[in-house]
Design a protein around this motif. Structure first.
Motif, PDB file in Angstrom:
ATOM      1  N   ARG A 178       6.583   9.479  -5.047  1.00  0.00           N
ATOM      2  CA  ARG A 178       6.188   8.808  -6.182  1.00  0.00           C
ATOM      3  C   ARG A 178       7.249   7.608  -6.373  1.00  0.00           C
ATOM      4  O   ARG A 178       6.622   6.556  -6.477  1.00  0.00           O
ATOM      5  CB  ARG A 178       6.431   9.511  -7.466  1.00  0.00           C
ATOM      6  N   ALA A 179       8.472   7.690  -5.693  1.00  0.00           N
ATOM      7  CA  ALA A 179       9.369   6.594  -5.907  1.00  0.00           C
ATOM      8  C   ALA A 179       9.059   5.467  -4.837  1.00  0.00           C
ATOM      9  O   ALA A 179       8.951   4.369  -5.175  1.00  0.00           O
ATOM     10  CB  ALA A 179      10.818   7.024  -5.645  1.00  0.00           C
ATOM     11  N   GLU A 180       8.355   6.086  -3.768  1.00  0.00           N
ATOM     12  CA  GLU A 180       7.896   5.106  -2.747  1.00  0.00           C
ATOM     13  C   GLU A 180       6.894   4.076  -3.331  1.00  0.00           C
ATOM     14  O   GLU A 180       6.812   2.911  -2.940  1.00  0.00           O
ATOM     15  CB  GLU A 180       7.511   5.713  -1.563  1.00  0.00           C
ATOM     16  N   ALA A 181       5.868   4.552  -4.274  1.00  0.00           N
ATOM     17  CA  ALA A 181       5.167   3.621  -4.782  1.00  0.00           C
ATOM     18  C   ALA A 181       5.618   2.354  -5.711  1.00  0.00           C
ATOM     19  O   ALA A 181       4.909   1.595  -5.861  1.00  0.00           O
ATOM     20  CB  ALA A 181       4.012   4.401  -5.563  1.00  0.00           C
ATOM     21  N   HIS A 182       6.790   2.873  -6.087  1.00  0.00           N
ATOM     22  CA  HIS A 182       7.360   1.714  -7.116  1.00  0.00           C
ATOM     23  C   HIS A 182       8.586   1.008  -6.453  1.00  0.00           C
ATOM     24  O   HIS A 182       9.153  -0.085  -7.289  1.00  0.00           O
ATOM     25  CB  HIS A 182       7.930   2.400  -8.359  1.00  0.00           C
ATOM     26  N   VAL A 183       9.086   1.349  -5.315  1.00  0.00           N
ATOM     27  CA  VAL A 183      10.323   0.458  -5.021  1.00  0.00           C
ATOM     28  C   VAL A 183       9.754  -0.871  -4.219  1.00  0.00           C
ATOM     29  O   VAL A 183       8.740  -0.784  -3.650  1.00  0.00           O
ATOM     30  CB  VAL A 183      11.137   1.300  -3.808  1.00  0.00           C
TER      31      VAL A 183
ATOM     32  N   GLU B 113      12.521  -3.709  -3.464  1.00  0.00           N
ATOM     33  CA  GLU B 113      13.612  -4.283  -3.081  1.00  0.00           C
ATOM     34  C   GLU B 113      13.719  -3.560  -1.378  1.00  0.00           C
ATOM     35  O   GLU B 113      13.797  -2.235  -1.414  1.00  0.00           O
ATOM     36  CB  GLU B 113      14.916  -4.204  -3.887  1.00  0.00           C
ATOM     37  N   LEU B 114      14.360  -4.236  -0.667  1.00  0.00           N
ATOM     38  CA  LEU B 114      14.566  -3.843   0.847  1.00  0.00           C
ATOM     39  C   LEU B 114      15.530  -2.676   0.782  1.00  0.00           C
ATOM     40  O   LEU B 114      15.223  -1.649   1.488  1.00  0.00           O
ATOM     41  CB  LEU B 114      15.260  -4.856   1.760  1.00  0.00           C
TER      42      LEU B 114
ATOM     43  N   GLU C  58      16.114  -0.380  -1.670  1.00  0.00           N
ATOM     44  CA  GLU C  58      15.418   0.705  -2.189  1.00  0.00           C
ATOM     45  C   GLU C  58      14.483   1.442  -1.160  1.00  0.00           C
ATOM     46  O   GLU C  58      14.309   2.744  -1.114  1.00  0.00           O
ATOM     47  CB  GLU C  58      14.730   0.247  -3.308  1.00  0.00           C
ATOM     48  N   ILE C  59      13.634   0.494  -0.526  1.00  0.00           N
ATOM     49  CA  ILE C  59      12.699   0.940   0.587  1.00  0.00           C
ATOM     50  C   ILE C  59      13.483   1.668   1.563  1.00  0.00           C
ATOM     51  O   ILE C  59      13.054   2.607   2.051  1.00  0.00           O
ATOM     52  CB  ILE C  59      11.969  -0.179   0.960  1.00  0.00           C
ATOM     53  N   ASN C  60      14.544   1.075   2.021  1.00  0.00           N
ATOM     54  CA  ASN C  60      15.353   1.888   3.168  1.00  0.00           C
ATOM     55  C   ASN C  60      15.788   3.165   2.718  1.00  0.00           C
ATOM     56  O   ASN C  60      15.694   3.937   3.314  1.00  0.00           O
ATOM     57  CB  ASN C  60      16.519   0.732   3.406  1.00  0.00           C
ATOM     58  N   ARG C  61      16.412   3.188   1.584  1.00  0.00           N
ATOM     59  CA  ARG C  61      16.974   4.345   0.928  1.00  0.00           C
ATOM     60  C   ARG C  61      15.993   5.618   0.903  1.00  0.00           C
ATOM     61  O   ARG C  61      16.035   6.678   1.239  1.00  0.00           O
ATOM     62  CB  ARG C  61      17.846   4.304  -0.291  1.00  0.00           C
ATOM     63  N   THR C  62      14.917   5.055   0.256  1.00  0.00           N
ATOM     64  CA  THR C  62      13.694   5.961   0.088  1.00  0.00           C
ATOM     65  C   THR C  62      13.152   6.686   1.407  1.00  0.00           C
ATOM     66  O   THR C  62      12.888   7.950   1.565  1.00  0.00           O
ATOM     67  CB  THR C  62      12.558   5.330  -0.606  1.00  0.00           C
ATOM     68  N   HIS C  63      13.183   5.698   2.276  1.00  0.00           N
ATOM     69  CA  HIS C  63      12.516   6.316   3.821  1.00  0.00           C
ATOM     70  C   HIS C  63      13.706   6.996   4.322  1.00  0.00           C
ATOM     71  O   HIS C  63      13.121   8.110   5.081  1.00  0.00           O
ATOM     72  CB  HIS C  63      11.897   5.260   4.646  1.00  0.00           C
ATOM     73  N   CYS C  64      14.809   6.660   4.245  1.00  0.00           N
ATOM     74  CA  CYS C  64      16.041   7.585   4.940  1.00  0.00           C
ATOM     75  C   CYS C  64      15.824   8.755   4.369  1.00  0.00           C
ATOM     76  O   CYS C  64      15.958  10.070   4.902  1.00  0.00           O
ATOM     77  CB  CYS C  64      17.177   6.992   4.479  1.00  0.00           C
ATOM     78  N   HIS C  65      15.802   9.165   3.121  1.00  0.00           N
ATOM     79  CA  HIS C  65      15.678  10.418   2.181  1.00  0.00           C
ATOM     80  C   HIS C  65      14.466  11.418   2.513  1.00  0.00           C
ATOM     81  O   HIS C  65      14.504  12.429   3.003  1.00  0.00           O
ATOM     82  CB  HIS C  65      15.895  10.211   0.629  1.00  0.00           C
TER      83      HIS C  65
END
Length: 184
Positions: free
Chosen positions: A9-14, A16-17, A19-26
């Motif tokens: 869900r977060a991935e669809a809303h991030v 900034e680089l 935020e995208i980095n952290r979401t994919h890391c998690h």
């Protein structure tokens, strides 16, 4: 699996680089914990969007670390070691303390699997020192677990026993901290 649902869900809303980095890391770490290695690798690679450590050292180091974990899980130890070493180098250069012990433990696991227990011990000792200085209890526990294995593999049962006692003490501290956080 619930964490993946929230992260998707977060991935669809991030946007900034970082935020995208952290979401994919998690996402990579979560899929890896579930044993879904192809998905873990996909998201590890997707996290690698920060192209230079100068722009965002923490995100760059995290990405290199999750790539190392993903390759290690797939049994590609040469690639895993390369990415763990890159993460360690960035942490050293930019003072990224949070990622450093995790990357050191990852590199130590790779060296241990390659039959180099003494190198694994050195990396594990460094990981434990960094984790203790930064008061990072989960990383301290991870480092002592690795050290116990490495000391045994290096033929040092006395050191393994001592570190095992420290490991048990750290786990007790984690349980107590968890209990304290639940007190109203």
């Amino acid at each position: 699996r619930e964490a993946i649902s929230w992260l998707k869900r977060a991935e669809a809303h991030v946007v900034e680089l970082t935020e995208i980095n952290r979401t994919h890391c998690h996402l990579s770490e979560t899929y890896g914990a579930l044993g879904l290695l192809d998905s873990a690798m996909f998201h590890a690679q997707a996290s690698n969007i920060i192209t230079t450590p100068v722009s965002e050292p923490d995100g760059y180091a995290r990405s290199q670390n999750v790539l190392g974990k993903a390759y290690e899980a797939k049994g590609e130890m040469d690639m895993a070691e390369l990415f763990f070493r890159k993460a360690i180098a960035v942490c050293d250069s930019f003072g990224v303390v949070r990622v450093m012990p995790v990357a050191l433990v990852g590199a130590a696991h790779v060296r241990l699997s390659a039959g180099a227990p003494n190198t694994a011990v050195g990396l594990g000792q460094r990981a434990l020192a960094v984790a203790e200085r930064s008061e990072n209890l989960p990383s301290s526990i991870e480092a002592t677990e690795l050290l116990e294995q490495a000391y045994h593999a290096a033929g040092k049962p006395d050191s393994a026993y001592i570190i095992l006692k420290l490991h048990a003490s750290l786990q007790d501290s984690m349980v107590n901290a968890d209990k304290l956080s639940k007190v109203d």
